[in-house]
Design a protein around this motif. Structure first.
Motif, PDB file in Angstrom:
ATOM      1  N   UNK A  13       0.822  -1.211   0.000  1.00  0.00           N
ATOM      2  CA  UNK A  13       0.000   0.000   0.000  1.00  0.00           C
ATOM      3  C   UNK A  13       0.859   1.265   0.000  1.00  0.00           C
ATOM      4  N   UNK A  14       2.135   1.114   0.360  1.00  0.00           N
ATOM      5  CA  UNK A  14       3.034   2.273   0.432  1.00  0.00           C
ATOM      6  C   UNK A  14       4.236   2.127  -0.500  1.00  0.00           C
ATOM      7  N   UNK A  15       4.201   1.158  -1.409  1.00  0.00           N
ATOM      8  CA  UNK A  15       5.379   0.863  -2.226  1.00  0.00           C
ATOM      9  C   UNK A  15       5.724   2.035  -3.145  1.00  0.00           C
ATOM     10  N   UNK A  16       7.018   2.356  -3.209  1.00  0.00           N
ATOM     11  CA  UNK A  16       7.498   3.388  -4.117  1.00  0.00           C
ATOM     12  C   UNK A  16       8.348   2.728  -5.200  1.00  0.00           C
ATOM     13  N   UNK A  17       8.584   3.411  -6.306  1.00  0.00           N
ATOM     14  CA  UNK A  17       9.324   2.788  -7.409  1.00  0.00           C
ATOM     15  C   UNK A  17      10.711   2.280  -7.024  1.00  0.00           C
ATOM     16  N   UNK A  18      11.417   3.014  -6.181  1.00  0.00           N
ATOM     17  CA  UNK A  18      12.765   2.609  -5.799  1.00  0.00           C
ATOM     18  C   UNK A  18      12.737   1.305  -5.009  1.00  0.00           C
ATOM     19  N   UNK A  19      11.824   1.199  -4.045  1.00  0.00           N
ATOM     20  CA  UNK A  19      11.724  -0.021  -3.232  1.00  0.00           C
ATOM     21  C   UNK A  19      11.279  -1.204  -4.071  1.00  0.00           C
ATOM     22  N   UNK A  20      10.349  -0.961  -5.000  1.00  0.00           N
ATOM     23  CA  UNK A  20       9.894  -2.045  -5.863  1.00  0.00           C
ATOM     24  C   UNK A  20      11.021  -2.496  -6.780  1.00  0.00           C
ATOM     25  N   UNK A  21      11.776  -1.562  -7.331  1.00  0.00           N
ATOM     26  CA  UNK A  21      12.908  -1.918  -8.193  1.00  0.00           C
ATOM     27  C   UNK A  21      13.925  -2.754  -7.424  1.00  0.00           C
ATOM     28  N   UNK A  22      14.198  -2.381  -6.175  1.00  0.00           N
ATOM     29  CA  UNK A  22      15.143  -3.148  -5.348  1.00  0.00           C
ATOM     30  C   UNK A  22      14.626  -4.562  -5.110  1.00  0.00           C
ATOM     31  N   UNK A  23      13.319  -4.683  -4.845  1.00  0.00           N
ATOM     32  CA  UNK A  23      12.733  -5.992  -4.558  1.00  0.00           C
ATOM     33  C   UNK A  23      12.749  -6.908  -5.775  1.00  0.00           C
ATOM     34  N   UNK A  24      12.678  -6.322  -6.975  1.00  0.00           N
ATOM     35  CA  UNK A  24      12.607  -7.111  -8.206  1.00  0.00           C
ATOM     36  C   UNK A  24      13.969  -7.327  -8.862  1.00  0.00           C
ATOM     37  N   UNK A  25      14.970  -6.610  -8.412  1.00  0.00           N
ATOM     38  CA  UNK A  25      16.276  -6.614  -9.079  1.00  0.00           C
ATOM     39  C   UNK A  25      16.837  -8.029  -9.225  1.00  0.00           C
ATOM     40  N   UNK A  68       4.285 -11.633 -12.369  1.00  0.00           N
ATOM     41  CA  UNK A  68       3.111 -12.101 -11.617  1.00  0.00           C
ATOM     42  C   UNK A  68       3.554 -12.913 -10.404  1.00  0.00           C
ATOM     43  N   UNK A  69       4.513 -13.833 -10.585  1.00  0.00           N
ATOM     44  CA  UNK A  69       5.002 -14.646  -9.467  1.00  0.00           C
ATOM     45  C   UNK A  69       5.645 -13.772  -8.405  1.00  0.00           C
ATOM     46  N   UNK A  70       6.419 -12.787  -8.827  1.00  0.00           N
ATOM     47  CA  UNK A  70       7.087 -11.910  -7.866  1.00  0.00           C
ATOM     48  C   UNK A  70       6.077 -11.119  -7.042  1.00  0.00           C
ATOM     49  N   UNK A  71       5.032 -10.610  -7.680  1.00  0.00           N
ATOM     50  CA  UNK A  71       4.032  -9.827  -6.955  1.00  0.00           C
ATOM     51  C   UNK A  71       3.274 -10.653  -5.925  1.00  0.00           C
ATOM     52  N   UNK A  72       3.120 -11.949  -6.181  1.00  0.00           N
ATOM     53  CA  UNK A  72       2.389 -12.810  -5.247  1.00  0.00           C
ATOM     54  C   UNK A  72       3.258 -13.295  -4.089  1.00  0.00           C
ATOM     55  N   UNK A  73       4.566 -13.093  -4.172  1.00  0.00           N
ATOM     56  CA  UNK A  73       5.499 -13.525  -3.123  1.00  0.00           C
ATOM     57  C   UNK A  73       5.509 -12.479  -2.017  1.00  0.00           C
ATOM     58  N   UNK A  74       4.980 -12.830  -0.849  1.00  0.00           N
ATOM     59  CA  UNK A  74       4.858 -11.863   0.245  1.00  0.00           C
ATOM     60  C   UNK A  74       6.209 -11.434   0.808  1.00  0.00           C
ATOM     61  N   UNK A  75       7.261 -12.183   0.521  1.00  0.00           N
ATOM     62  CA  UNK A  75       8.604 -11.767   0.927  1.00  0.00           C
ATOM     63  C   UNK A  75       9.153 -10.686   0.007  1.00  0.00           C
ATOM     64  N   UNK A  76       8.581 -10.571  -1.191  1.00  0.00           N
ATOM     65  CA  UNK A  76       8.969  -9.520  -2.136  1.00  0.00           C
ATOM     66  C   UNK A  76       8.156  -8.265  -1.882  1.00  0.00           C
ATOM     67  N   UNK A  77       6.853  -8.441  -1.726  1.00  0.00           N
ATOM     68  CA  UNK A  77       5.922  -7.332  -1.540  1.00  0.00           C
ATOM     69  C   UNK A  77       4.740  -7.842  -0.733  1.00  0.00           C
ATOM     70  N   UNK A  78       4.485  -7.247   0.402  1.00  0.00           N
ATOM     71  CA  UNK A  78       3.446  -7.751   1.307  1.00  0.00           C
ATOM     72  C   UNK A  78       2.103  -7.100   1.014  1.00  0.00           C
ATOM     73  N   UNK A  79       1.105  -7.928   0.691  1.00  0.00           N
ATOM     74  CA  UNK A  79      -0.250  -7.424   0.590  1.00  0.00           C
ATOM     75  C   UNK A  79      -0.912  -7.533  -0.759  1.00  0.00           C
ATOM     76  N   UNK A  80      -0.239  -8.123  -1.748  1.00  0.00           N
ATOM     77  CA  UNK A  80      -0.841  -8.266  -3.076  1.00  0.00           C
ATOM     78  C   UNK A  80      -1.266  -9.711  -3.282  1.00  0.00           C
ATOM     79  N   UNK A  81      -2.540  -9.918  -3.579  1.00  0.00           N
ATOM     80  CA  UNK A  81      -3.052 -11.243  -3.905  1.00  0.00           C
ATOM     81  C   UNK A  81      -3.348 -11.336  -5.395  1.00  0.00           C
ATOM     82  N   UNK A  82      -3.967 -12.420  -5.795  1.00  0.00           N
ATOM     83  CA  UNK A  82      -4.168 -12.705  -7.207  1.00  0.00           C
ATOM     84  C   UNK A  82      -5.023 -11.652  -7.923  1.00  0.00           C
TER      85      UNK A  82
END
Length: 202
Positions: free
Chosen positions: A65-77, A84-98
């Motif tokens: 709910x508070x993700x910014x581009x820099x944090x998301x880029x770091x999580x996906x790097x 789709x798999x990365x977004x569903x991984x709660x260790x990558x980003x907490x709070x996104x479901x299908x």
């Protein structure tokens, strides 16, 4: 855990008709808080302290709910997984479901099978923004009631009425009219628009 509810029963309110209530807390108000889990996908943990809770939560990724581009880029790097798999991984980003992964990817114009680590900065920026917007819209709508979801006060959500793509495979895209595609991605049914969602993570 994908289904079930946390429900509040006010003092004197009858809740005996509810099945699959696996835990109940008696409140000082005289009411009760109920954990209902028909499919037994959920879970309860008793932790001895706030520090133990913080330690458990430390395994989660940033709050979606508070993700910014820099944090998301770091999580996906460097990730070789699909976005789709990365977004569903709660260790990558907490709070996104299908549901919200499909919706956010559509709004960001990103294909669900795009490699997460290959997204360009502009796509990551769009995706961070769309994730925040989709989640906030859902919260404002009371969530998505597709089957049995209700909030703690037993109110149904209404976000499902404004879905762009989730669960609409084979129907026309609401934006461009192209027939929406649907397939398993990351072992979850995934829907996207082949015209609106870009192919190269640009």
């Amino acid at each position: 855990g994908m289904s079930g509810q946390i429900l509040h029963s006010a003092a004197g309110e009858e809740d005996q008709e509810l099945s699959h209530v696996h835990a109940a807390w008696e409140l000082s108000s005289g009411g009760r808080l109920l954990f209902r889990d028909p499919r037994r996908f959920g879970g309860l943990w008793a932790l001895p302290s706030r520090a133990a809770l913080d330690s458990r939560w430390a395994a989660l990724g940033p709050d979606a709910l508070e993700i910014d581009p820099e944090s998301l880029a770091d999580a996906l790097a460097g990730s070789q997984r699909t976005i789709k798999a990365a977004l569903l991984d709660q260790a990558v980003l907490a709070g996104v479901g299908n549901i919200y992964a499909d919706e956010a990817l559509f709004l960001a114009k990103v294909l669900p099978r795009q490699r997460a680590g290959a997204l360009k900065p502009a796509a990551v920026e769009r995706l961070a923004k769309s994730i925040r917007e989709v989640l906030q819209t859902s919260i404002d709508s009371g969530g998505s009631t597709l089957r049995d979801y209700v909030d703690a006060n037993r109110r149904r959500g209404s976000y499902q009425a404004s879905r762009w793509v989730y669960g609409r495979g084979g129907e026309p895209c609401l934006r461009c009219g192209t027939v929406l595609k649907s397939a398993l991605v990351a072992q979850r049914t995934t829907t996207w628009c082949p015209a609106c969602q870009q192919r190269k993570g640009s």
